[in-house]
Design an enzyme around this catalytic site. Sequence first.
Site, PDB file in Angstrom:
ATOM      1  N   TYR A   1      -2.135 -30.604  30.324  1.00 23.00           N
ATOM      2  CA  TYR A   1      -3.382 -31.375  30.295  1.00 23.00           C
ATOM      3  C   TYR A   1      -3.155 -32.749  29.675  1.00 23.00           C
ATOM      4  O   TYR A   1      -2.223 -32.951  28.898  1.00 23.00           O
ATOM      5  CB  TYR A   1      -4.449 -30.627  29.477  1.00 23.00           C
ATOM      6  CG  TYR A   1      -4.862 -29.321  30.119  1.00 23.00           C
ATOM      7  CD1 TYR A   1      -5.768 -29.292  31.174  1.00 23.00           C
ATOM      8  CD2 TYR A   1      -4.323 -28.118  29.668  1.00 23.00           C
ATOM      9  CE1 TYR A   1      -6.129 -28.090  31.765  1.00 23.00           C
ATOM     10  CE2 TYR A   1      -4.686 -26.920  30.250  1.00 23.00           C
ATOM     11  CZ  TYR A   1      -5.588 -26.907  31.303  1.00 23.00           C
ATOM     12  OH  TYR A   1      -5.943 -25.723  31.887  1.00 23.00           O
TER      13      TYR A   1
ATOM     14  N   LYS B   1       0.466  -8.895  12.474  1.00 23.60           N
ATOM     15  CA  LYS B   1      -0.503  -7.878  12.038  1.00 23.60           C
ATOM     16  C   LYS B   1      -1.815  -8.135  12.775  1.00 23.60           C
ATOM     17  O   LYS B   1      -2.420  -9.194  12.636  1.00 23.60           O
ATOM     18  CB  LYS B   1      -0.712  -7.913  10.528  1.00 23.60           C
ATOM     19  CG  LYS B   1      -1.612  -6.767  10.070  1.00 23.60           C
ATOM     20  CD  LYS B   1      -1.759  -6.651   8.562  1.00 23.60           C
ATOM     21  CE  LYS B   1      -2.684  -5.466   8.250  1.00 23.60           C
ATOM     22  NZ  LYS B   1      -3.005  -5.333   6.834  1.00 23.60           N
TER      23      LYS B   1
ATOM     24  N   SER C   1       1.511  -7.480  -1.060  1.00 21.27           N
ATOM     25  CA  SER C   1       2.236  -8.516  -0.311  1.00 21.27           C
ATOM     26  C   SER C   1       1.482  -9.836  -0.236  1.00 21.27           C
ATOM     27  O   SER C   1       2.061 -10.857   0.143  1.00 21.27           O
ATOM     28  CB  SER C   1       2.625  -8.026   1.084  1.00 21.27           C
ATOM     29  OG  SER C   1       1.524  -8.004   1.944  1.00 21.27           O
TER      30      SER C   1
ATOM     31  N   THR D   1       1.626  -4.582   4.165  1.00 22.81           N
ATOM     32  CA  THR D   1       1.472  -4.974   5.564  1.00 22.81           C
ATOM     33  C   THR D   1       0.897  -6.383   5.731  1.00 22.81           C
ATOM     34  O   THR D   1       1.122  -7.021   6.760  1.00 22.81           O
ATOM     35  CB  THR D   1       0.547  -3.984   6.315  1.00 22.81           C
ATOM     36  OG1 THR D   1      -0.735  -3.983   5.697  1.00 22.81           O
ATOM     37  CG2 THR D   1       1.133  -2.593   6.325  1.00 22.81           C
ATOM     38  N   ASP D   2       0.154  -6.853   4.717  1.00 19.51           N
ATOM     39  CA  ASP D   2      -0.602  -8.094   4.931  1.00 19.51           C
ATOM     40  C   ASP D   2       0.273  -9.297   5.281  1.00 19.51           C
ATOM     41  O   ASP D   2      -0.091 -10.102   6.124  1.00 19.51           O
ATOM     42  CB  ASP D   2      -1.445  -8.417   3.683  1.00 19.51           C
ATOM     43  CG  ASP D   2      -2.606  -7.431   3.532  1.00 19.51           C
ATOM     44  OD1 ASP D   2      -2.911  -6.718   4.508  1.00 19.51           O
ATOM     45  OD2 ASP D   2      -3.199  -7.383   2.444  1.00 19.51           O
TER      46      ASP D   2
ATOM     47  N   THR E   1       0.823  -1.218   0.000  1.00 20.80           N
ATOM     48  CA  THR E   1       0.000   0.000   0.000  1.00 20.80           C
ATOM     49  C   THR E   1       0.853   1.262   0.000  1.00 20.80           C
ATOM     50  O   THR E   1       0.518   2.245  -0.660  1.00 20.80           O
ATOM     51  CB  THR E   1      -0.919   0.000   1.245  1.00 20.80           C
ATOM     52  OG1 THR E   1      -1.830  -1.074   1.108  1.00 20.80           O
ATOM     53  CG2 THR E   1      -1.692   1.292   1.382  1.00 20.80           C
TER      54      THR E   1
HETATM   55  N1  ASP Z   1      -2.698  -5.400   0.508  1.00 19.05           N
HETATM   56  C1  ASP Z   1      -1.616  -4.549   0.944  1.00 19.05           C
HETATM   57  C2  ASP Z   1      -0.351  -5.368   0.939  1.00 19.05           C
HETATM   58  O1  ASP Z   1      -0.122  -6.108   1.853  1.00 19.05           O
HETATM   59  C3  ASP Z   1      -1.908  -4.004   2.299  1.00 19.05           C
HETATM   60  C4  ASP Z   1      -0.877  -3.040   2.831  1.00 19.05           C
HETATM   61  O2  ASP Z   1       0.222  -2.865   2.344  1.00 19.05           O
HETATM   62  O3  ASP Z   1      -1.205  -2.391   3.854  1.00 19.05           O
HETATM   63  O4  ASP Z   1       0.418  -5.263   0.023  1.00 19.05           O
END
Ligand code: ASP
Length: 332
Positions: free
Chosen positions: A277, A156, A54, A85-86, A12
């Site tokens: 457990y 994330k 990403s 970010t993904d 992004t």
């Molecule tokens: N879809 C984007 C990516 O991961 C989201 C981002 O960069 O915030 O490339």
Amino acid sequence: MKRILLLTTGGTIASRLTDEGLAPGLDGEALARSLGALGDSYDITVRDILHLDSSNIQPEEWRLIARHVFEAREGFDGIVISHGTDTMAYTASVLSFMVRGIPVPVVLTGAQLPIEHPLTDGLDNLRTAFAMAAQGCPGVFLAFGRRVMLGCRAVKTHTTDFAAFDSVNWPAVAVVNGSGLTIREEAIPRVPGPCVLRDELCQQVFLIKLTPGLDPEIFDMLLRMHYRGVVIEAFGAGGLHFIRRNLIEKLHAAARAGMAVVVCSQCLYESSDFSLYQAGQRALAQGVIQGWDMTTEAAVTKLMWALGQTDRVEEVRGIFNESLCGEIQNRR
Ligand code: ASP
């Protein structure tokens, strides 16, 4: 002046609006220019290596990024990687293993809003990443929302909030506040060098998030598909079902077939402990490897990486018994 390499991969931060929505369109020079006068404080070299959302960054791209990082380790004081970010937490984790012992800071960053947006968070994130990259603390980090975290501890946690990442089960290694960039040296693990590029990965690793009643035959399917490793996000501190649908029996079959099974918790915070457990103890008796307090991103990428180094499950177990870059706090 510190020599900083900016490797761009898309995301992004570098996106522009197209007929099909946001897509990476800006190059690294444009990102560097956005730093304005601050850019003059660093000697910046830009390399555009990928232009991807990403979601399309996969093991092939991880290897490419790792090679660029490895090759740049001697010519620069620090490396900044702009990334979507993904999947940034996966890339940050896997790089931590692939270029373990890197002698310079490698800092991934990105943004929730494109750098050209008037309210972008990208500028702030880039500034933090450059400041961290110039500080000389070696390791792989992720800078976001005025915090810097260990690459192998980042997750994330938010889709749109500017504080999109959390440092899970580990304190942030640096924060930006009224004192500038405040680094907590004690939170940065010392990883002995020399740095050797170890970029072999096994892609036959599957992640199972356990749901009540999940059909154990999923393991037969994975074996038929030649998967060599599985990470199970089990319930709570370490539970998996064995009445009516006997997952434990299938773990036994998977172990006999030479599959490496790592178990961690689907709770985001704190550690799993399968010795607590009955269900967990039975799983341990089948030879599963404990993931303790690792993030899922770190557990999956470490397993891909470990199976890329060796075919032997016992050696994978040994690799998981060790914290390579701060990804695990072994409770034993
Ligand atoms: N879809 C984007 C990516 O991961 C989201 C981002 O960069 O915030 O490339």
